[in-house]
Design a protein around this motif. Structure first.
Motif, mmCIF file in Angstrom:
data_model
loop_
_atom_site.group_PDB
_atom_site.id
_atom_site.type_symbol
_atom_site.label_atom_id
_atom_site.label_comp_id
_atom_site.label_asym_id
_atom_site.label_seq_id
_atom_site.Cartn_x
_atom_site.Cartn_y
_atom_site.Cartn_z
ATOM 1 N N SER A 73 -16.978 -5.634 0.835
ATOM 2 C CA SER A 73 -17.949 -5.228 -0.171
ATOM 3 C C SER A 73 -18.368 -6.438 -0.981
ATOM 4 O O SER A 73 -17.530 -7.281 -1.319
ATOM 5 N N ALA A 74 -19.660 -6.496 -1.311
ATOM 6 C CA ALA A 74 -20.134 -7.566 -2.184
ATOM 7 C C ALA A 74 -19.459 -7.484 -3.552
ATOM 8 O O ALA A 74 -19.367 -8.488 -4.262
ATOM 9 N N LEU A 77 -16.621 -10.161 -3.781
ATOM 10 C CA LEU A 77 -16.887 -11.561 -3.455
ATOM 11 C C LEU A 77 -16.868 -12.411 -4.725
ATOM 12 O O LEU A 77 -16.963 -11.875 -5.839
ATOM 13 N N ALA A 80 -18.243 -11.556 -8.452
ATOM 14 C CA ALA A 80 -18.222 -10.123 -8.758
ATOM 15 C C ALA A 80 -17.032 -9.826 -9.663
ATOM 16 O O ALA A 80 -16.034 -10.546 -9.645
ATOM 17 N N ALA A 117 -20.126 -7.825 4.026
ATOM 18 C CA ALA A 117 -19.852 -7.409 2.649
ATOM 19 C C ALA A 117 -21.166 -6.985 2.012
ATOM 20 O O ALA A 117 -21.819 -7.761 1.323
ATOM 21 N N PRO A 118 -21.554 -5.752 2.289
ATOM 22 C CA PRO A 118 -22.836 -5.298 1.759
ATOM 23 C C PRO A 118 -22.764 -4.920 0.279
ATOM 24 O O PRO A 118 -21.692 -4.578 -0.234
ATOM 25 N N THR A 119 -23.936 -5.012 -0.371
ATOM 26 C CA THR A 119 -24.094 -4.324 -1.644
ATOM 27 C C THR A 119 -24.158 -2.850 -1.257
ATOM 28 O O THR A 119 -23.701 -2.482 -0.185
ATOM 29 N N VAL A 161 -17.282 -14.135 6.134
ATOM 30 C CA VAL A 161 -17.785 -12.951 5.455
ATOM 31 C C VAL A 161 -19.290 -13.132 5.282
ATOM 32 O O VAL A 161 -19.740 -14.131 4.715
ATOM 33 N N ARG A 163 -22.371 -11.791 3.337
ATOM 34 C CA ARG A 163 -22.833 -10.938 2.224
ATOM 35 C C ARG A 163 -24.188 -10.380 2.613
ATOM 36 O O ARG A 163 -25.085 -11.127 3.029
#
Length: 165
Positions: A73-74, A77, A80, A117-119, A161, A163
């Motif tokens: 997940s973003a 990262l 965040a 690592a999506p938003t 990773v 993003r």
């Protein structure tokens, strides 16, 4: 998980990719307001599923010199905060740690491990929960990234990773 992987093998033979996309999100607040049960649930649905699927599929992926793609997940990262989602952030951080360890440990066997690592992904459930104006990444963009990580074009990529969003 072992039985499921055995069933997949019986139907299609050895596969060369595993995508660990199972998981879920729930806001839990700060540590002193987060129930232990909520932490266990997030670790179970986000991290434990990835661990068990990887363990079950590794023998097959070693034979095919395959690829594993994890869903991080973003929100975990660098930069965040993970604020308001302690249990989720712990679990997704664990997924990324798992990916890095598997990438290193399996390099000698030719197995690659990476993560997206999506938003927030645009799904009906996410739109219902967060509204239509949130910063979403499309399901098609996520799928294209996963397909690329599993492809021969990404044969030299491991431990990374991506993003998204």
């Amino acid at each position: 998980m072992d039985a499921m992987i055995a069933q997949v093998h019986a139907i299609v033979g050895d596969v060369d990719a595993l995508v660990c996309a199972a998981g879920g999100f729930a806001p839990t607040g700060p540590l002193d307001e987060t129930a232990v049960e909520d932490i266990e649930r997030q670790l179970g649905i986000n991290l434990k599923t990835a661990v068990l699927a990887t363990r079950a599929a590794l023998p097959m992926l070693r034979r095919t010199r395959g690829s594993i793609v994890y869903f991080g997940s973003a929100a975990v990262l660098p930069g965040a905060t993970g604020g308001g989602m302690l249990a989720y952030a712990m679990a997704k951080s664990g997924v990324l740690a798992l990916m890095r360890a598997v990438a290193e440990d399996e390099r000698a066997h030719g197995v690659r491990a990476n993560a997206v690592a999506p938003t927030s992904i645009r799904t009906a459930a996410n739109v219902a929960a967060m509204g239509d104006r949130a910063d979403y990444v499309s399901r098609e963009e996520v799928a294209a990234s996963v397909l690329w990580l599993c492809s021969d074009a990404a044969r030299a990529v491991t431990g990374q990773v991506l993003r998204l969003g």
